[in-house]
Motif scaffolding. Structure first.
Motif: not given
Length: 222
Positions: A107-110, A115-116, A121-123, A188-192
């Motif tokens: 989801t973060d990558a999408l 470019e949301l 993106r957080a929601a 958030l900086e790193s979704a991984a």
């Protein structure tokens, strides 16, 4: 499907063993009754070992299916919920966390690909774990908050934990949880790394079930 594939593979192994047995019998001589009995016993033991391995794999896959059926909303095939099939369920908790983490990372990558904005993106990221798991952990969190906020006796707190309804404190602290969670996700900086935390949390959950004392008396092994 996985159970079916394993059954097919094991069936092919059985056929191969029968072929090897026939070739071996032809080489040692079929007219020797003592040797023939010895070979039958040897291959009988081997077939028994394969059958035990097949049953173990079937129960292992059933435990995986039960873990995902209980702690996620990912569609799973129907299996029988008995003690043997549920024996290794805790071992698959981290795999459930990996599925949640994969959905979170995807989801973060999408969102970054489209470019949301940071808020949207957080929601979306805040909604992913609840959508994948069905909110089962939030339900336990709300029940726990209600019980602790009651300041009642131990017996009354256990009754509140069993109550399916949500009290005022559960609603308030659930809103606080999502508010803080949303705020953290905007930074958030790193979704991984965040996705890996879902695996760690499920590992700790399984550890807690095995090692921490139960609120209610438990009869038999846990």
């Amino acid at each position: 499907m996985e159970i079916l594939r394993i059954s097919i593979v094991c069936g092919r192994i059985d056929s191969l063993l029968l072929l090897v047995r026939e070739i071996h019998f032809a080489s040692v001589g079929r007219d020797d009754p003592a040797r023939r009995l010895h070979q039958w016993q040897k291959y009988g033991i081997l077939r028994e070992m394969i059958e035990k391995r097949r049953r173990f794999m079937r129960h292992l896959l059933s435990s995986c299916v039960i873990a995902f059926s209980t702690y996620s909303r990912i569609p799973m095939p129907q299996v029988e919920w008995n003690e043997r099939n549920m024996r290794h369920t805790l071992a698959f908790f981290p795999l459930v966390g990996a599925a949640v983490g994969a959905a979170f990372w995807g989801t973060d990558a999408l969102c970054r690909l489209l470019e949301l904005g940071t808020v949207l993106r957080a929601a979306l990221l805040a909604a992913v774990p609840a959508a994948v798991t069905g909110g089962i952990h939030l339900d336990g969190y709300c029940d726990t908050v209600d019980a602790l906020a009651s300041h009642a006796s131990r017996e009354r707190k256990l009754e509140i934990l069993k109550d399916s309804g949500a009290g005022a404190f559960a609603v308030i602290w659930c809103c606080v949880w999502f508010l803080l969670y949303f705020a953290l996700l905007t930074e958030l900086e790193s979704a991984a790394t965040a996705a890996a935390c879902f695996i760690l949390s499920r590992c700790l959950s399984a550890w807690g079930i095995e090692r921490l004392p139960s609120a209610r008396p438990v009869s038999g092994p846990r």
